[in-house]
Design a protein around this motif. Sequence first.
Motif, PDB file in Angstrom:
ATOM      1  N   ARG A 147      48.706  75.660 -14.294  1.00  0.00           N
ATOM      2  CA  ARG A 147      47.566  75.745 -13.388  1.00  0.00           C
ATOM      3  C   ARG A 147      46.850  77.096 -13.473  1.00  0.00           C
ATOM      4  N   HIS A 196      41.716  73.320  -5.329  1.00  0.00           N
ATOM      5  CA  HIS A 196      42.677  73.491  -4.235  1.00  0.00           C
ATOM      6  C   HIS A 196      42.556  72.333  -3.240  1.00  0.00           C
ATOM      7  N   ASN A 204      37.764  72.830  -1.931  1.00  0.00           N
ATOM      8  CA  ASN A 204      37.363  73.628  -3.099  1.00  0.00           C
ATOM      9  C   ASN A 204      37.723  72.946  -4.420  1.00  0.00           C
ATOM     10  N   HIS A 251      37.093  73.445  -8.718  1.00  0.00           N
ATOM     11  CA  HIS A 251      36.572  74.234  -9.838  1.00  0.00           C
ATOM     12  C   HIS A 251      36.270  73.302 -11.004  1.00  0.00           C
ATOM     13  N   GLU A 301      34.442  80.043  -3.091  1.00  0.00           N
ATOM     14  CA  GLU A 301      35.212  81.281  -2.932  1.00  0.00           C
ATOM     15  C   GLU A 301      34.766  82.396  -3.862  1.00  0.00           C
TER      16      GLU A 301
HETATM   17 ZN    ZN Z   1      40.154  78.970  -6.935  1.00  0.00          ZN
END
Ligand code: ZN
Length: 458
Positions: free
Chosen positions: A325, A374, A379, A381, A414
């Motif tokens: 990860r 996450h 969130n 990505h 973030e």
């Molecule tokens: Zn992140």
Amino acid sequence: MSDVLTALRAALGEDAVSTGPAVAARATSYWDAAPTRARALVRPRDTAAVSRMLAICHAHDQPVVTQGGLTGCVAGAVAGAEEVILSLERMNAIEAIDPLGATATVQAGVTLQAVQDAARAHDLLFALDLGARGSCTIGGNVATNAGGINVLRYGMMRALVLGLEAVLADGTVISSLNRMLKNNAGYDLKQLMIGTEGTLGVVTRVVLRLHPRPVSRDAALVAMDSFDQVTTLLGRMQRDLAGTLSAFEVMWNGYYRAATDTGGHRAAMGREHPFYVLLQAEGADPAGDAARFAQRLEAALEAGLIVDAVMPQSESERLALWAVRENFEAMLAGRQTFLYDVSLPVSAMAAYAEAVQAACAARWPQGRCIVFGHIADGNVHLFVQPGSDEATHADSDAIVYAPLAGCEGSVSAEHGIGTEKIGWLNRSRSAAEIDLMRLLKRSLDPKNLLNPGRVLPP
Ligand code: ZN
């Protein structure tokens, strides 16, 4: 020699002000090995020196860019040739730890990992955690309101800052080093500095909130067939593990495939599953926690909620699961990659990811769109790798950001806005919100000298 550099050298000492090859010898950022370009690099040793520096720059109308660990993802700390860099790297002391009050008072240039280690030495936890822990600094974490992997349990950096000291654009020192969880005496001024990316002031010292240190740690990698199952498992684990669930990292199939292929990691289970989740719980009862964790996973397997699971049998196996990860550099090597950080309601996430992946595939059939995140905190990505010479960042941005409008998502979960996302700020903030941001900026930095050109559109 310009007036401003002469004045800075006179006030701070020759040793604190570098120019020429000493500046060029530094990489632009973690992401860009090109030489740093800047008028000068200033490295003060204390808050008084930061104050003197900013007062001089203010008097000379000299723009200043603040630098921490240079691991930011939106080019906010990349200096321009006419800017003076303020690096807090010499202000890296952990000044005090109060075990009774569970606080740490630190200077802004200390690395996140050094704070984590110092807290652990007092049997306490500093709960912020992210892949860049060894390089990123607390000042940068505050300025960007950093998130990372423990947000679902402990919140973002904002929730971990009790007080701070900052220097304003004209050199005024604002000392607001509160150590209590409760303090409603007027405006909470520290919030002006948290997540504002150094545009309203320079954070010099911080009082951090610590937590009791967990003594058990149980992790697993599980495979799942649908995103509905992923969110069901998240809800069950949050409920059944009695608040000890601290990380829940989701990897879409393309991420896991890439990580265990060109990414160089060993595949701990089959690579055909639509979703993979790396979850981790941390508690106070090692034997009981391990039994409960294993029992809940078994129940999820029996119920068909998860289709495969791997539980590490040693610390090195646990770290190997986390490396899949966290260590994604090899997936990016040699490929043009656009990195994204968006947030949106969990209920809209599966459809959003599908829409972006489909749009990427239609636009760049040779490329790939890798999704992970996450998720418990909204969130996600994305790595967009077009695999095409004609692809531009703007094309990719349009594909990733357009579907956010339909679900009230944010172009930055973030990472912040920096310079990279300025053109997209108005997708996530209203005109009235941006006007109020400008009003704050004009009030605190009327000459627009602190990190100019970051966050707010011109
Ligand atoms: Zn992140």
